[in-house]
Design a protein around this motif. Structure first.
Motif, PDB file in Angstrom:
ATOM      1  N   GLY A  67       0.815  -1.212   0.000  1.00 34.55           N
ATOM      2  CA  GLY A  67       0.000   0.000   0.000  1.00 34.55           C
ATOM      3  C   GLY A  67       0.846   1.259   0.000  1.00 34.55           C
ATOM      4  O   GLY A  67       0.564   2.207  -0.743  1.00 34.55           O
ATOM      5  N   LEU A  71       0.769   3.884  -3.114  1.00 34.83           N
ATOM      6  CA  LEU A  71       0.294   5.238  -2.838  1.00 34.83           C
ATOM      7  C   LEU A  71       1.285   6.296  -3.292  1.00 34.83           C
ATOM      8  O   LEU A  71       0.928   7.481  -3.380  1.00 34.83           O
ATOM      9  CB  LEU A  71       0.015   5.400  -1.345  1.00 34.83           C
ATOM     10  CG  LEU A  71      -1.356   4.905  -0.885  1.00 34.83           C
ATOM     11  CD1 LEU A  71      -1.432   4.834   0.625  1.00 34.83           C
ATOM     12  CD2 LEU A  71      -2.458   5.821  -1.423  1.00 34.83           C
ATOM     13  N   PHE A  90      -2.691  14.279   2.319  1.00 36.94           N
ATOM     14  CA  PHE A  90      -3.480  13.224   1.669  1.00 36.94           C
ATOM     15  C   PHE A  90      -3.001  11.846   2.110  1.00 36.94           C
ATOM     16  O   PHE A  90      -3.815  10.964   2.429  1.00 36.94           O
ATOM     17  CB  PHE A  90      -3.369  13.361   0.149  1.00 36.94           C
ATOM     18  CG  PHE A  90      -3.920  12.188  -0.615  1.00 36.94           C
ATOM     19  CD1 PHE A  90      -5.285  12.045  -0.805  1.00 36.94           C
ATOM     20  CD2 PHE A  90      -3.070  11.218  -1.126  1.00 36.94           C
ATOM     21  CE1 PHE A  90      -5.799  10.952  -1.495  1.00 36.94           C
ATOM     22  CE2 PHE A  90      -3.572  10.123  -1.825  1.00 36.94           C
ATOM     23  CZ  PHE A  90      -4.939  10.000  -2.013  1.00 36.94           C
ATOM     24  N   ALA A  91      -1.682  11.629   2.117  1.00 34.68           N
ATOM     25  CA  ALA A  91      -1.154  10.318   2.500  1.00 34.68           C
ATOM     26  C   ALA A  91      -1.529   9.972   3.934  1.00 34.68           C
ATOM     27  O   ALA A  91      -1.945   8.839   4.227  1.00 34.68           O
ATOM     28  CB  ALA A  91       0.367  10.296   2.322  1.00 34.68           C
ATOM     29  N   VAL A  94      -5.221   9.034   4.053  1.00 32.59           N
ATOM     30  CA  VAL A  94      -5.461   7.657   3.601  1.00 32.59           C
ATOM     31  C   VAL A  94      -5.078   6.670   4.695  1.00 32.59           C
ATOM     32  O   VAL A  94      -5.791   5.686   4.950  1.00 32.59           O
ATOM     33  CB  VAL A  94      -4.672   7.369   2.308  1.00 32.59           C
ATOM     34  CG1 VAL A  94      -4.744   5.886   1.950  1.00 32.59           C
ATOM     35  CG2 VAL A  94      -5.216   8.203   1.158  1.00 32.59           C
ATOM     36  N   VAL A  97      -7.846   6.523   7.242  1.00 35.50           N
ATOM     37  CA  VAL A  97      -8.968   5.700   6.756  1.00 35.50           C
ATOM     38  C   VAL A  97      -8.633   4.222   6.909  1.00 35.50           C
ATOM     39  O   VAL A  97      -9.474   3.411   7.344  1.00 35.50           O
ATOM     40  CB  VAL A  97      -9.290   6.039   5.294  1.00 35.50           C
ATOM     41  CG1 VAL A  97     -10.311   5.062   4.728  1.00 35.50           C
ATOM     42  CG2 VAL A  97      -9.814   7.465   5.173  1.00 35.50           C
ATOM     43  N   GLY A  98      -7.399   3.860   6.572  1.00 33.73           N
ATOM     44  CA  GLY A  98      -6.985   2.467   6.730  1.00 33.73           C
ATOM     45  C   GLY A  98      -7.037   2.012   8.170  1.00 33.73           C
ATOM     46  O   GLY A  98      -7.502   0.898   8.469  1.00 33.73           O
ATOM     47  N   LEU A 120      -4.514   0.435   2.946  1.00 36.90           N
ATOM     48  CA  LEU A 120      -4.614   1.891   3.083  1.00 36.90           C
ATOM     49  C   LEU A 120      -3.787   2.409   4.249  1.00 36.90           C
ATOM     50  O   LEU A 120      -3.320   3.556   4.220  1.00 36.90           O
ATOM     51  CB  LEU A 120      -6.080   2.292   3.259  1.00 36.90           C
ATOM     52  CG  LEU A 120      -7.007   1.980   2.084  1.00 36.90           C
ATOM     53  CD1 LEU A 120      -8.432   2.414   2.399  1.00 36.90           C
ATOM     54  CD2 LEU A 120      -6.520   2.661   0.810  1.00 36.90           C
ATOM     55  N   GLY A 123      -0.568   4.306   3.912  1.00 38.97           N
ATOM     56  CA  GLY A 123      -0.476   5.742   3.674  1.00 38.97           C
ATOM     57  C   GLY A 123       0.354   6.458   4.716  1.00 38.97           C
ATOM     58  O   GLY A 123       1.035   7.450   4.412  1.00 38.97           O
ATOM     59  N   THR A 189      -4.955   5.976  13.987  1.00 35.98           N
ATOM     60  CA  THR A 189      -5.857   6.823  13.209  1.00 35.98           C
ATOM     61  C   THR A 189      -5.824   8.257  13.713  1.00 35.98           C
ATOM     62  O   THR A 189      -5.741   9.209  12.932  1.00 35.98           O
ATOM     63  CB  THR A 189      -7.289   6.269  13.275  1.00 35.98           C
ATOM     64  OG1 THR A 189      -7.309   4.938  12.744  1.00 35.98           O
ATOM     65  CG2 THR A 189      -8.253   7.144  12.496  1.00 35.98           C
TER      66      THR A 189
END
Length: 470
Positions: A67, A71, A90-91, A94, A97-98, A120, A123, A189
């Motif tokens: 991933g 990415l 952005f990374a 992501v 989200v993963g 994900l 990221g 997260t």
């Protein structure tokens, strides 16, 4: 003497405060992101084994590596069109989200969701890798390697701190009614979201867009007044870190690369890298160093398991891998200083020699754990030398407009090399054993050695030949 394609012979005095601010922000977010990545990876194998079984737990962890590599493609497009701030955020987004998907997978015991989440989750690693390049956008030529290595070194702080949060995060997850092993991913997260938010709000002016503006101004030969940061970017701080307005060329609202190159993405980088001997060496040093490191490191715990009782192997593995990680990151600033002082190519050659020594020491250690530990520390040092010097050499060997594409290509190749090495090492270990694995890893270094020793034609952009690098 080679021509520097990316940095002016002289830069406005206001660039130095911007660079110091950029380094501080990158250093702090690298620690935050490093904690998020490490705390997730630390329990990811255990969570995968609990949900999917031991047989596929390694594949789940490999999903994060793949991933991170894949990415690199969208992140490079975003960086090329909108700058480092948007690409890094952005990374990390992501990755967040993963992490959330992994928590959901743990709660529902869904294997497909677990694979998607870990893919994900890569990221976070992609952002940590890309951050090192943001450190050199505005760096002075004779300090590029040191400043890049400082951001690499920050990973050490996150990696050391992360295990201290794992148990706390696990207990917190249990208190929220979640499976205990999912708690660290809740923490990951949150860490990724925090890093993304800090970068979006505080990484202003964007270092890549500012560097492009400087390059465009020099290329046109225009001599126009340089407004302050506040005029260039309304969201930027009104004053510099030392309390005065920083005069820099205005950061454009959009400063994309030439349209053809921007649209081509990573494809645009390959012809440029192929045409530049120094760029080829830089990208090869990063990829091969990572391949060798992953191949040997991944199977070291399995090798140790064959020599220790089950109840004794975990502490030994923990100690050996901790010292290996220290070899990878702890001396990165020293490696950066050496690359700035003596040149990129000599440090890459030193890294190659260290990798070869590591393979020889580890491969002949047998059940002698202290000797195996020395081999793994050398493996980390060799990786650090090829990573820092190779990344710096690549960054300064390609034109400004194509630099993010080349850096993204490097990260893609590095990630894929690591994924292939990790997958293949298990088969080699099963069929032929650890000594043969280290021998094959040493053989894999040979093409890189030949490339590093190859004479460079006069005029080729080879930064270590410049007088400023000693």
């Amino acid at each position: 003497m080679a021509t520097d394609l990316t940095t002016p012979a002289s830069a406005p005095a206001g660039v130095a405060p911007i660079q110091r601010r950029t380094l501080r922000l990158l250093f702090s977010t690298q620690i935050i992101g490093g904690i998020g990545v490490t705390i997730g990876i630390a329990v990811g194998g255990l969570l995968a084994a609990e949900i999917a079984g031991t047989a596929v737990s390694g594949l789940v962890l490999s999903a994060a590596v793949v991933g991170a590599a894949l990415l690199a493609v969208p992140v490079t497009r975003i960086v090329t069109g909108h700058g480092r701030r948007s690409g890094l955020a952005f990374a990390y987004g992501v990755g967040a989200v993963g992490g959330a998907l992994v928590v959901l997978a743990a709660a529902t015991r869904s294997v497909p969701l677990l694979f998607a989440g870990m893919l994900l989750f890569g990221g976070g690693s992609a952002a940590n890798l890309q951050a090192r390049y943001a450190a050199v956008d505005l760096a002075a030529p004779d300090r590029r390697a040191r400043q890049l290595s400082l951001i690499v070194w920050a990973t050490t702080v996150g990696a050391v701190a992360a295990p201290n949060f794992a148990a706390l995060a696990g207990r917190a997850g249990g208190g929220w009614g979640l499976p205990p092993l999912s708690g660290p991913f809740v923490f990951s997260t949150a860490a990724f979201l925090l890093a993304a938010g800090v970068l979006l709000l505080r990484l202003r002016p964007d270092p890549l867009l500012t560097a492009r503006r400087l390059a465009a101004t020099r290329a046109s030969g225009a001599a126009h007044p340089a407004p302050s940061i506040a005029a260039a970017d309304p969201a930027a701080p009104a004053a510099s870190p030392v309390g005065a307005a920083v005069p820099v060329p205005a950061e454009p609202v959009a400063a994309p690369a030439p349209p053809a190159r921007r649209g081509a993405g990573l494809r645009a980088a390959w012809p440029v890298v192929r045409a530049q001997p120094a760029a080829r060496l830089g990208i090869a040093a990063v990829a091969v160093g990572h391949l060798v490191m992953v191949a040997v490191m991944a199977m070291t715990p399995v090798h140790l398991r064959d020599h220790y009782a089950v109840e004794d192997v975990l502490p030994v593995v923990g100690l050996v891998l901790s010292l290996h990680i220290a070899g990878m990151y702890a001396l990165a600033p020293v490696v950066g200083w050496l690359a700035d002082r003596f040149g990129r190519r000599p440090v890459i050659l030193g890294g190659i020699g260290t990798l070869l020594a590591a393979c020889a020491v580890a491969g002949t250690a047998g059940h002698h754990t202290p000797r195996l530990t020395v081999g793994l520390v050398l493996l980390g040092l060799g990786w650090s030398a090829t990573m820092v010097a190779g990344s710096t050499l690549l960054s300064e060997s390609v034109p400004d407009a194509i630099r993010p594409n080349a850096q993204g290509l490097s990260d893609l190749l590095m990630g894929l090399a690591g994924a292939v090495a990790g997958a293949a090492s298990g088969f080699v270990m099963e069929l032929a054993g650890y000594p043969v694995l280290t021998l094959l890893a040493a053989v894999a270094v040979t093409p890189l050695l030949a490339l590093a020793l190859r004479p460079v034609r006069l005029g080729a952009p080879d930064e270590e030949d410049r007088a400023s690098c000693g």
